[in-house]
Design a protein around this motif. Structure first.
Motif, PDB file in Angstrom:
ATOM      1  N   PRO A  36      -4.182   7.598  -9.381  1.00 52.41           N
ATOM      2  CA  PRO A  36      -4.619   7.630  -7.977  1.00 52.41           C
ATOM      3  C   PRO A  36      -6.133   7.430  -7.823  1.00 52.41           C
ATOM      4  O   PRO A  36      -6.582   6.784  -6.880  1.00 52.41           O
ATOM      5  N   MET A  37      -6.927   8.008  -8.752  1.00 50.41           N
ATOM      6  CA  MET A  37      -8.375   7.804  -8.704  1.00 50.41           C
ATOM      7  C   MET A  37      -8.726   6.331  -8.860  1.00 50.41           C
ATOM      8  O   MET A  37      -9.567   5.786  -8.124  1.00 50.41           O
ATOM      9  N   ALA A  38      -8.068   5.660  -9.804  1.00 54.34           N
ATOM     10  CA  ALA A  38      -8.333   4.242 -10.033  1.00 54.34           C
ATOM     11  C   ALA A  38      -7.942   3.416  -8.811  1.00 54.34           C
ATOM     12  O   ALA A  38      -8.661   2.486  -8.412  1.00 54.34           O
ATOM     13  N   GLN A  39      -6.818   3.747  -8.206  1.00 53.65           N
ATOM     14  CA  GLN A  39      -6.386   3.035  -7.006  1.00 53.65           C
ATOM     15  C   GLN A  39      -7.367   3.256  -5.856  1.00 53.65           C
ATOM     16  O   GLN A  39      -7.698   2.328  -5.118  1.00 53.65           O
ATOM     17  N   TYR A  40      -7.870   4.492  -5.721  1.00 51.46           N
ATOM     18  CA  TYR A  40      -8.844   4.802  -4.672  1.00 51.46           C
ATOM     19  C   TYR A  40     -10.119   3.974  -4.851  1.00 51.46           C
ATOM     20  O   TYR A  40     -10.657   3.423  -3.877  1.00 51.46           O
ATOM     21  N   CYS A  41     -10.609   3.877  -6.082  1.00 43.69           N
ATOM     22  CA  CYS A  41     -11.827   3.093  -6.344  1.00 43.69           C
ATOM     23  C   CYS A  41     -11.603   1.616  -6.028  1.00 43.69           C
ATOM     24  O   CYS A  41     -12.495   0.948  -5.475  1.00 43.69           O
ATOM     25  N   TYR A  42     -10.421   1.121  -6.367  1.00 45.32           N
ATOM     26  CA  TYR A  42     -10.132  -0.282  -6.046  1.00 45.32           C
ATOM     27  C   TYR A  42     -10.068  -0.496  -4.540  1.00 45.32           C
ATOM     28  O   TYR A  42     -10.582  -1.491  -4.009  1.00 45.32           O
ATOM     29  N   MET A  43      -9.471   0.459  -3.840  1.00 49.83           N
ATOM     30  CA  MET A  43      -9.377   0.354  -2.384  1.00 49.83           C
ATOM     31  C   MET A  43     -10.759   0.419  -1.732  1.00 49.83           C
ATOM     32  O   MET A  43     -11.045  -0.296  -0.773  1.00 49.83           O
ATOM     33  N   LYS A  44     -11.638   1.276  -2.259  1.00 50.03           N
ATOM     34  CA  LYS A  44     -12.999   1.361  -1.733  1.00 50.03           C
ATOM     35  C   LYS A  44     -13.751   0.046  -1.950  1.00 50.03           C
ATOM     36  O   LYS A  44     -14.558  -0.370  -1.119  1.00 50.03           O
ATOM     37  N   HIS A  45     -13.470  -0.601  -3.070  1.00 49.19           N
ATOM     38  CA  HIS A  45     -14.129  -1.866  -3.366  1.00 49.19           C
ATOM     39  C   HIS A  45     -13.641  -2.989  -2.447  1.00 49.19           C
ATOM     40  O   HIS A  45     -14.425  -3.808  -1.972  1.00 49.19           O
ATOM     41  N   THR A  46     -12.340  -3.022  -2.195  1.00 50.33           N
ATOM     42  CA  THR A  46     -11.749  -4.113  -1.408  1.00 50.33           C
ATOM     43  C   THR A  46     -11.659  -3.781   0.079  1.00 50.33           C
ATOM     44  O   THR A  46     -11.343  -4.660   0.891  1.00 50.33           O
ATOM     45  N   HIS A  47     -11.894  -2.494   0.429  1.00 47.87           N
ATOM     46  CA  HIS A  47     -11.747  -2.043   1.824  1.00 47.87           C
ATOM     47  C   HIS A  47     -10.343  -2.338   2.345  1.00 47.87           C
ATOM     48  O   HIS A  47     -10.150  -2.732   3.483  1.00 47.87           O
ATOM     49  N   ALA A  48      -9.372  -2.149   1.458  1.00 44.84           N
ATOM     50  CA  ALA A  48      -7.981  -2.457   1.827  1.00 44.84           C
ATOM     51  C   ALA A  48      -7.066  -1.389   1.262  1.00 44.84           C
ATOM     52  O   ALA A  48      -7.402  -0.667   0.333  1.00 44.84           O
ATOM     53  N   VAL A  49      -5.894  -1.285   1.829  1.00 42.11           N
ATOM     54  CA  VAL A  49      -4.870  -0.363   1.356  1.00 42.11           C
ATOM     55  C   VAL A  49      -3.757  -1.177   0.725  1.00 42.11           C
ATOM     56  O   VAL A  49      -3.242  -2.113   1.334  1.00 42.11           O
ATOM     57  N   ARG A  50      -3.414  -0.820  -0.498  1.00 41.82           N
ATOM     58  CA  ARG A  50      -2.334  -1.546  -1.157  1.00 41.82           C
ATOM     59  C   ARG A  50      -0.995  -1.022  -0.645  1.00 41.82           C
ATOM     60  O   ARG A  50      -0.741   0.171  -0.646  1.00 41.82           O
ATOM     61  N   LYS A  51      -0.160  -1.908  -0.229  1.00 41.48           N
ATOM     62  CA  LYS A  51       1.151  -1.516   0.294  1.00 41.48           C
ATOM     63  C   LYS A  51       2.151  -1.502  -0.847  1.00 41.48           C
ATOM     64  O   LYS A  51       2.523  -2.539  -1.378  1.00 41.48           O
ATOM     65  N   THR A  52       2.553  -0.298  -1.216  1.00 44.34           N
ATOM     66  CA  THR A  52       3.513  -0.168  -2.309  1.00 44.34           C
ATOM     67  C   THR A  52       4.532   0.890  -1.961  1.00 44.34           C
ATOM     68  O   THR A  52       4.299   1.756  -1.121  1.00 44.34           O
ATOM     69  N   ASP A  53       5.639   0.822  -2.621  1.00 41.53           N
ATOM     70  CA  ASP A  53       6.647   1.875  -2.510  1.00 41.53           C
ATOM     71  C   ASP A  53       6.193   3.016  -3.420  1.00 41.53           C
ATOM     72  O   ASP A  53       6.392   2.996  -4.623  1.00 41.53           O
ATOM     73  N   ARG A  54       5.555   4.046  -2.830  1.00 40.68           N
ATOM     74  CA  ARG A  54       4.928   5.087  -3.622  1.00 40.68           C
ATOM     75  C   ARG A  54       5.952   5.867  -4.463  1.00 40.68           C
ATOM     76  O   ARG A  54       5.693   6.188  -5.615  1.00 40.68           O
ATOM     77  N   LEU A  55       7.127   6.175  -3.882  1.00 43.08           N
ATOM     78  CA  LEU A  55       8.128   6.929  -4.626  1.00 43.08           C
ATOM     79  C   LEU A  55       8.625   6.123  -5.821  1.00 43.08           C
ATOM     80  O   LEU A  55       8.725   6.634  -6.941  1.00 43.08           O
ATOM     81  N   HIS A  56       8.892   4.840  -5.591  1.00 42.68           N
ATOM     82  CA  HIS A  56       9.371   3.985  -6.677  1.00 42.68           C
ATOM     83  C   HIS A  56       8.316   3.864  -7.757  1.00 42.68           C
ATOM     84  O   HIS A  56       8.597   3.908  -8.952  1.00 42.68           O
ATOM     85  N   SER A  57       7.040   3.722  -7.349  1.00 37.80           N
ATOM     86  CA  SER A  57       5.936   3.587  -8.280  1.00 37.80           C
ATOM     87  C   SER A  57       5.796   4.842  -9.131  1.00 37.80           C
ATOM     88  O   SER A  57       5.614   4.779 -10.327  1.00 37.80           O
ATOM     89  N   PHE A  58       5.894   6.008  -8.471  1.00 39.27           N
ATOM     90  CA  PHE A  58       5.764   7.264  -9.196  1.00 39.27           C
ATOM     91  C   PHE A  58       6.897   7.420 -10.219  1.00 39.27           C
ATOM     92  O   PHE A  58       6.675   7.805 -11.359  1.00 39.27           O
ATOM     93  N   CYS A  59       8.100   7.124  -9.810  1.00 37.07           N
ATOM     94  CA  CYS A  59       9.251   7.245 -10.714  1.00 37.07           C
ATOM     95  C   CYS A  59       9.107   6.315 -11.913  1.00 37.07           C
ATOM     96  O   CYS A  59       9.419   6.684 -13.046  1.00 37.07           O
ATOM     97  N   ASP A  60       8.633   5.100 -11.671  1.00 38.03           N
ATOM     98  CA  ASP A  60       8.458   4.141 -12.755  1.00 38.03           C
ATOM     99  C   ASP A  60       7.427   4.625 -13.769  1.00 38.03           C
ATOM    100  O   ASP A  60       7.581   4.416 -14.974  1.00 38.03           O
ATOM    101  N   MET A  61       6.345   5.272 -13.260  1.00 40.67           N
ATOM    102  CA  MET A  61       5.278   5.686 -14.162  1.00 40.67           C
ATOM    103  C   MET A  61       5.633   6.965 -14.904  1.00 40.67           C
ATOM    104  O   MET A  61       5.331   7.130 -16.084  1.00 40.67           O
TER     105      MET A  61
END
Length: 317
Positions: A146-171
């Motif tokens: 989540p920290m890495a995703q936050y830093c990327y979002m701050k850099h791009t000023h964008a929110v990545r649209k993902t299926d958070r539950l699916h992503s969490f289960c996969d990881m």
């Protein structure tokens, strides 16, 4: 020569040698990146599951064992907090900040620390490092990604649209966590008083060497010294954090709250461990400054293997 002194040669045969071979294979284009990825997955899913089972099967169960996961979480969170507050905020780029924080939090405990603890403390030391490595894997999913995703979002000023539950289960619920079952099974046999067959002791020792080779060879494959030189000045503070600030802070805590000698020594080794390759993989996954993480990994590993661990070996044995 005692057993621990004899095992010191494993630093050369099990850690430095596979790094050199991996680097040679990459330079000569003898192995593909896809083959390296399959090798990493085989090690994580198969070899480390068996090692977890065998080592936890004979792990002495005591009150000191309960302190290991507590220190395991602190060894990731505290360096991460110090790195964030004291050093990472000085980087203008959020991509640099994210890579720096990941490098500060993730230490090479499961692989490098595991072999070093095995050299000094045999199977008990190895099992402790795997328990700490499990704590690191949990925080990798819950905090570092989540920290890495936050830093990327701050850099791009964008929110990545993902299926958070699916992503969490996969990881989190994947074959990569299969070693947890090995740990649980080993502890269950241990608690039930089922003795591990003596014939499995040499199997365990052989698998430690195989796992070290399979883990370190891909690391050598990923090294790019040109980029390491480019980012070397940016990771000086990380070197101080890894080898001065963290060991001094945790050295005091370990000797205040841990009495058992093997647990003490293993935790001290873990407090000195260099940056983990997972910092590089996290940076790649979230499009952070990967070369900064690579520079941190190469420089801290280059200092730890030939200088710091031999010194620790003679101090802790």
């Amino acid at each position: 020569m005692d057993t621990a002194n004899l095992r010191l040669i494993f630093v050369l045969t099990d850690l430095i040698a596979p790094l050199a071979v991996g680097y040679f294979l990459h330079q000569r284009h003898l192995v593909s990146g896809e083959a390296i990825n399959k090798l990493i997955r085989f090690n994580v899913v198969c070899i480390y599951t068996v090692l977890a089972l065998l080592s936890f099967w004979v792990l002495p169960i005591s009150w000191s064992l309960l302190t290991v996961p507590i220190f395991g979480f602190l060894l990731i969170l505290v360096p991460g907090a110090i790195g964030t507050v004291a050093f990472a905020r000085h980087f203008k780029s959020w991509l640099d900040r994210g890579a720096y924080i990941a490098s500060a939090m993730l230490a090479n405990i499961g692989t490098l620390g595991g072999v070093c603890a095995f050299i000094l403390y045999d199977e008990q030391g190895f099992a402790y490092t795997q328990l700490i490595g499990t704590c690191q894997n949990i925080l990798l999913v819950l905090v570092i990604f989540p920290m890495a995703q936050y830093c990327y979002m701050k850099h791009t000023h964008a929110v990545r649209k993902t299926d958070r539950l699916h992503s969490f289960c996969d990881m989190f619920f994947s074959l990569n966590q299969l070693s947890l079952i090995g740990m649980a099974a080993g502890l269950l046999f241990n608690a039930c008083g089922i003795e591990r067959p003596p014939a499995l002791a040499p199997v365990f020792q052989g698998l430690v060497h195989i796992a070290a080779w399979i883990a370190m060879l891909p690391v050598g494959f990923l090294i790019d010294f040109q980029q390491v030189r480019r980012y070397a000045h940016r990771v000086r503070s990380l070197t101080a954090l890894r080898f001065l600030i963290t060991p001094v802070l945790f050295g005091v805590l370990i000797y205040l709250f841990v009495d058992e000698p093997v647990t003490q020594g293993t935790l001290v080794i873990c407090s000195f461990c260099p940056t983990a390759i997972n910092a590089v993989l996290t940076s790649r996954l979230y499009h952070l400054t990967t070369d900064l993480a690579v520079a941190s990994f190469v420089i801290t590993t280059g200092l730890f293997l030939p200088i710091l661990f031999p010194a620790l070996f003679f101090l802790l044995r």
